[in-house]
Write a protein that holds these residues in place. Structure first.
Motif, PDB file in Angstrom:
ATOM      1  N   ASP A   3      12.779   0.253  -1.355  1.00 63.10           N
ATOM      2  CA  ASP A   3      11.601  -0.843  -1.384  1.00 63.10           C
ATOM      3  C   ASP A   3      12.097  -2.059  -0.418  1.00 63.10           C
ATOM      4  O   ASP A   3      13.257  -2.437  -0.393  1.00 63.10           O
ATOM      5  CB  ASP A   3      11.469  -1.433  -2.732  1.00 63.10           C
ATOM      6  CG  ASP A   3      10.652  -0.524  -3.629  1.00 63.10           C
ATOM      7  OD1 ASP A   3       9.749   0.399  -3.021  1.00 63.10           O
ATOM      8  OD2 ASP A   3      10.988  -0.637  -4.807  1.00 63.10           O
ATOM      9  N   TYR A  36      10.897  -5.904   1.330  1.00 65.27           N
ATOM     10  CA  TYR A  36      10.070  -6.972   1.106  1.00 65.27           C
ATOM     11  C   TYR A  36       9.630  -7.570   2.415  1.00 65.27           C
ATOM     12  O   TYR A  36      10.833  -7.774   3.392  1.00 65.27           O
ATOM     13  CB  TYR A  36      10.681  -8.085   0.071  1.00 65.27           C
ATOM     14  CG  TYR A  36      11.652  -8.902   0.480  1.00 65.27           C
ATOM     15  CD1 TYR A  36      11.548 -10.057   1.153  1.00 65.27           C
ATOM     16  CD2 TYR A  36      13.043  -8.688   0.013  1.00 65.27           C
ATOM     17  CE1 TYR A  36      12.621 -11.003   1.471  1.00 65.27           C
ATOM     18  CE2 TYR A  36      14.270  -9.687   0.274  1.00 65.27           C
ATOM     19  CZ  TYR A  36      13.762 -10.667   1.045  1.00 65.27           C
ATOM     20  OH  TYR A  36      14.710 -11.542   1.175  1.00 65.27           O
ATOM     21  N   ARG A  70       0.871  -7.143   2.543  1.00 65.65           N
ATOM     22  CA  ARG A  70       0.285  -6.473   1.302  1.00 65.65           C
ATOM     23  C   ARG A  70      -0.679  -5.132   1.851  1.00 65.65           C
ATOM     24  O   ARG A  70      -0.406  -4.142   1.179  1.00 65.65           O
ATOM     25  CB  ARG A  70      -0.516  -7.319   0.445  1.00 65.65           C
ATOM     26  CG  ARG A  70      -0.838  -6.518  -0.874  1.00 65.65           C
ATOM     27  CD  ARG A  70       0.214  -6.289  -1.644  1.00 65.65           C
ATOM     28  NE  ARG A  70      -0.166  -5.267  -2.892  1.00 65.65           N
ATOM     29  CZ  ARG A  70       0.105  -3.838  -2.756  1.00 65.65           C
ATOM     30  NH1 ARG A  70       0.589  -3.370  -1.658  1.00 65.65           N
ATOM     31  NH2 ARG A  70      -0.238  -3.170  -3.957  1.00 65.65           N
ATOM     32  N   TYR A 102       3.732  -3.701   1.506  1.00 64.96           N
ATOM     33  CA  TYR A 102       4.635  -4.422   0.931  1.00 64.96           C
ATOM     34  C   TYR A 102       4.092  -4.875  -0.511  1.00 64.96           C
ATOM     35  O   TYR A 102       3.000  -5.515  -0.560  1.00 64.96           O
ATOM     36  CB  TYR A 102       5.102  -5.511   1.863  1.00 64.96           C
ATOM     37  CG  TYR A 102       5.877  -5.248   2.902  1.00 64.96           C
ATOM     38  CD1 TYR A 102       7.201  -5.334   2.872  1.00 64.96           C
ATOM     39  CD2 TYR A 102       5.138  -5.438   4.125  1.00 64.96           C
ATOM     40  CE1 TYR A 102       7.871  -4.984   4.002  1.00 64.96           C
ATOM     41  CE2 TYR A 102       5.795  -4.984   5.329  1.00 64.96           C
ATOM     42  CZ  TYR A 102       7.511  -4.953   5.409  1.00 64.96           C
ATOM     43  OH  TYR A 102       8.095  -4.637   6.588  1.00 64.96           O
ATOM     44  N   ARG A 103       5.148  -4.975  -1.625  1.00 66.16           N
ATOM     45  CA  ARG A 103       4.529  -5.263  -2.869  1.00 66.16           C
ATOM     46  C   ARG A 103       5.315  -6.550  -3.223  1.00 66.16           C
ATOM     47  O   ARG A 103       4.981  -7.356  -4.165  1.00 66.16           O
ATOM     48  CB  ARG A 103       5.163  -4.290  -3.761  1.00 66.16           C
ATOM     49  CG  ARG A 103       4.228  -3.035  -3.699  1.00 66.16           C
ATOM     50  CD  ARG A 103       4.667  -1.888  -4.899  1.00 66.16           C
ATOM     51  NE  ARG A 103       3.846  -0.714  -4.515  1.00 66.16           N
ATOM     52  CZ  ARG A 103       2.967  -0.600  -4.766  1.00 66.16           C
ATOM     53  NH1 ARG A 103       2.192  -1.400  -5.477  1.00 66.16           N
ATOM     54  NH2 ARG A 103       2.055   0.426  -4.388  1.00 66.16           N
ATOM     55  N   GLY A 137       5.713  -0.184   3.152  1.00 69.16           N
ATOM     56  CA  GLY A 137       6.778  -0.997   2.297  1.00 69.16           C
ATOM     57  C   GLY A 137       8.149  -0.296   2.086  1.00 69.16           C
ATOM     58  O   GLY A 137       8.811  -0.768   0.943  1.00 69.16           O
TER      59      GLY A 137
END
Ligand code: MG
Length: 376
Positions: A138, A140, A161, A165-166, A340
């Protein structure tokens, strides 16, 4: 595996960032620069490293070319612990956190690249990791500063987003910016990095006002960054606190953790002495129940080394990626995010040797080369 030469060079990559380019340490910032370190051995192996970085590059490069590289050439590239001890002791009077340690960090990363290449193992394997998920780690989105422009904050948060990307981190200074980002991406985790903007009393007021906004973390809220007691005084507001990109090595982190100042440690591999020092900080964090989310807003071997370290050593890897678009990068595709996620290379060493054509195109000047004296 005798080191025969160390070269340094600067690659400058044009980029766009979804808004006007800011100043960085008072300088116009319109190129991403990588301070690349290339270490050669007598058997013809080449290792790549990256030293911090940004506006510090001219100072770091001078430290590297004049002091640090001459201390390392001629040594056996496998002696990483001994070289680290001797070089960092040799330069400690010149600063325990700054260009000399940054310069050594770049060389040390290249030594690990060489170790992996010589043994035919990727770095994550040398660090005792299991084969990483092919989907990647993951990442960011670390948004650059839009100077409080809420429209740009909202637009870039929504775009990040939409690109998968979370987690989105802001480099802004106001609660309004946090609320704008949350409204733009309600299902994303939002983080706020204020780069040590506030004295402890101001930071406590800001933390009180942000306490119910659901921030995933508040980064470096306190000036100066070594004020661990001031930082610890913010823990009571319940927002996870992060710091570490300006912390000097293992003992700097020990002071932060013993003060109970941080929930998440952010060691920076191109700044704090390289991979070996980073591993010690990660072990220390484990002993204090502190999470690790590395600082890595860079674009070459330092970024890729961070990905390997996180894959092998961090329980919940989350990789910092600056939210911007590079025209090209010699380390493509290993410095790019897809949906992401960041992929972990599987070739030996860092597994990300640069594309020579892209290097040649974006290099600022010919490399500076420091050679070992031939044995008599
Ligand atoms: Mg930061």
């Amino acid at each position: 595996m005798r080191i025969t030469a160390i070269e340094s060079s600067v690659v400058a990559l044009p980029f766009s960032m979804g808004g006007p380019h800011p100043l960085f340490a008072g300088q116009p910032w319109d190129r991403l620069e990588i301070l690349l370190v290339r270490v050669e051995t007598e058997e013809g192996l080449v290792g790549w490293g990256e030293a911090f970085g940004h506006a510090a590059i001219p100072a770091t490069k001078a430290a590297l070319d004049t002091i640090v590289a001459p201390l390392v050439v001629g040594r056996d590239a496998r002696d990483i612990n001994a070289i680290t001890r001797q070089v960092l002791h040799g330069v400690h009077l010149l600063g325990r956190n700054g260009p000399f340690v940054y310069a050594f960090s770049g060389i040390e990363i290249a030594l690990w690249d060489l170790l992996g290449k010589r043994s035919g193992q990727p770095l994550w394997r040398l660090l005792s990791g299991s084969a990483p998920d092919p989907a990647g780690l993951d990442a960011y989105a670390s948004l650059l500063s839009y100077g409080g422009d809420l429209e740009l904050v909202a637009r870039n948060t929504a775009d990040a987003r939409a690109q998968g990307y979370r987690h989105v981190k802001l480099h802004e200074l106001t609660r309004e910016a946090v609320l704008a980002a949350k409204a733009a991406a309600p299902d994303a985790a939002i983080m706020l990095d204020v780069n040590c903007a506030w004295t402890p009393p101001v930071a406590r007021d800001m933390a009180a006002s942000l306490a119910r906004d659901g921030l995933a973390w508040l980064e470096e809220p306190v000036w100066p960054p070594e004020d661990s007691a001031g930082l610890a005084s913010l823990r009571r507001f319940g927002i996870p606190l992060t710091a570490g990109e300006n912390t000097a090595g293992l003992f700097g982190f020990r002071a932060l953790m013993e003060a109970g100042a941080i929930d998440i440690a952010q060691p920076s591999v191109t700044k704090l002495g390289g991979i070996g020092e980073m591993l010690q900080v990660i072990a220390l964090a484990r002993a204090h129940g502190v999470e690790v989310v590395p600082h890595c807003p860079y674009f070459g071997p330092g970024f890729v080394a961070t990905v390997h370290i996180a894959a092998a050593q961090v329980e919940r890897p989350l990789i910092e990626v600056l939210w911007l678009e590079m025209e090209a990068n010699p380390f493509d595709p290993w410095v790019r995010v897809r949906d992401g996620k960041v992929e972990v290379p599987t070739a030996p060493g860092l597994g990300c040797d640069p594309d020579p054509a892209v290097l040649a195109r974006y290099r600022r000047a010919a490399p500076t080369r420091i050679e070992a004296r031939r044995a008599a």
